[in-house]
Design an enzyme around this catalytic site. Structure first.
Site, PDB file in Angstrom:
ATOM      1  N   HIS A 130       0.835  -1.200   0.000  1.00  0.00           N
ATOM      2  CA  HIS A 130       0.000   0.000   0.000  1.00  0.00           C
ATOM      3  C   HIS A 130       0.872   1.253   0.000  1.00  0.00           C
ATOM      4  CE1 HIS A 130      -3.224  -2.786   1.228  1.00  0.00           C
ATOM      5  NE2 HIS A 130      -4.040  -1.858   0.745  1.00  0.00           N
ATOM      6  N   LYS A 134      -0.783   4.922   4.469  1.00  0.00           N
ATOM      7  CA  LYS A 134      -1.641   3.970   5.174  1.00  0.00           C
ATOM      8  C   LYS A 134      -1.133   3.764   6.591  1.00  0.00           C
ATOM      9  CE  LYS A 134      -4.043  -0.422   4.698  1.00  0.00           C
ATOM     10  NZ  LYS A 134      -5.315   0.256   5.009  1.00  0.00           N
TER      11      LYS A 134
END
Length: 233
Positions: A130, A134
Site C-alpha cells: 500500500h 496507510k
C-alpha cells in the site's frame, strides 16, 4: 441520497466525486469526531481515522442513520458496535475493502483455501503493498484474507506480520508511494506454486463500491456485508 462523509481525506474526496456523478448530494463533510448534525443526512459513509470511527458509527446508530464504514484499525470495538446497532435498530455495513473486485477475490481466496486443506506439502504466504500514508499494517483486507484461510484450512491458527512460523500465515506488508493496494496469496510446495493476486489500479473502485453499498443499505435495518450487496457467496 443525502450523504454524510465522515472522513474527508483522499478517499472521502473520491467518494464525493463518485457520489455526485451518481446523482447524490453531500450534506456533511468532516474529518472531526463530532461537531456535525448527523440527522441532516439520509446515510453516512465513514472513512475516518481509527480513533474516530467508533464514535462516528455509534452516533449514526443512535440517530437511526444507516452507516457504511471502510475504516480499519478500530475492530476491537466491532462486537460492541454490532450490539449497539441491534439495540438501536440501526443499519450497518462494514468492509475492510469495498472494491467490487476485491470482494470477488475474497470468494476466490476462500474457495482456494478449502481446496488446499489437507495438502500438507503446500505452505501459504501473503503479501500486501500500500501507499506510505496507510496507517495500519497489515491492511484490513489482508487480515480478512488471512482469517478466511484460517477458517478453511486446518494447518493454520493465526497470522503473523512479517514472520513465518509453524501454524501461522506470514503477512508481508510493504509501504511504497502511490500504490493503491495489492494483495497476493501464494501456496508453495517443493514442486510448484499457486498464486492469486488482486491489484488495484486506483482508488475509484473502493469509492464506487462504498457508494453502491450505501445505495443498497438505504431503507434497511440490520448488519450486512458486501456479500449481501453483491449477492455472492
Amino acid at each position: 441520497m443525502k450523504i454524510a462523509l465522515l472522513g474527508y481525506g483522499r478517499m472521502g474526496k473520491i467518494i464525493e466525486r463518485v457520489a455526485l456523478e451518481r446523482g447524490h448530494e453531500i450534506v456533511i463533510k468532516t474529518s472531526e469526531e463530532g461537531g456535525y448534525d448527523i440527522q441532516d443526512a439520509d446515510i453516512a459513509i465513514d472513512f475516518s481515522v481509527p480513533t474516530a470511527a467508533f464514535f462516528n458509527i455509534v452516533n449514526c446508530f443512535k440517530h437511526q442513520v444507516p452507516v457504511v464504514s471502510g475504516t480499519t484499525g478500530w475492530l476491537h470495538n466491532y462486537k460492541k458496535a454490532l450490539k449497539i446497532c441491534e439495540d438501536e435498530k440501526g443499519a450497518f455495513i462494514y468492509a475492510s475493502n469495498f472494491s467490487l473486485g476485491v470482494n470477488i477475490f475474497f470468494e476466490l481466496n476462500s474457495h482456494l483455501a478449502k481446496l488446499m486443506n489437507g495438502l500438507k506439502q503446500y505452505t501459504v504466504a501473503m503479501e500486501e503493498i500500500h501507499h506510505t500514508q496507510k496507517l495500519d499494517a497489515p491492511s484490513g483486507t489482508a487480515i480478512t484474507l488471512a482469517e478466511s484461510i484460517i477458517e478453511k484450512n486446518d494447518a493454520y491458527g493465526n497470522w503473523k506480520l512479517n514472520e513465518a512460523s509453524i501454524g501461522n500465515i506470514p503477512i508481508h506488508a510493504k509501504r511504497i508511494p502511490d500504490v493503491p493496494g495489492t494483495h497476493a496469496i501464494t501456496y508453495n510446495s517443493p514442486t510448484d506454486s499457486i498464486k492469486i493476486e488482486h491489484i488495484a489500479h486506483n482508488r475509484e473502485g473502493f469509492a464506487l463500491g462504498a457508494v453502491i453499498a450505501a445505495e443498497w443499505l438505504l431503507g434497511k435495518t440490520g448488519v450486512y456485508t458486501m456479500k449481501d450487496v453483491l449477492n455472492i457467496g
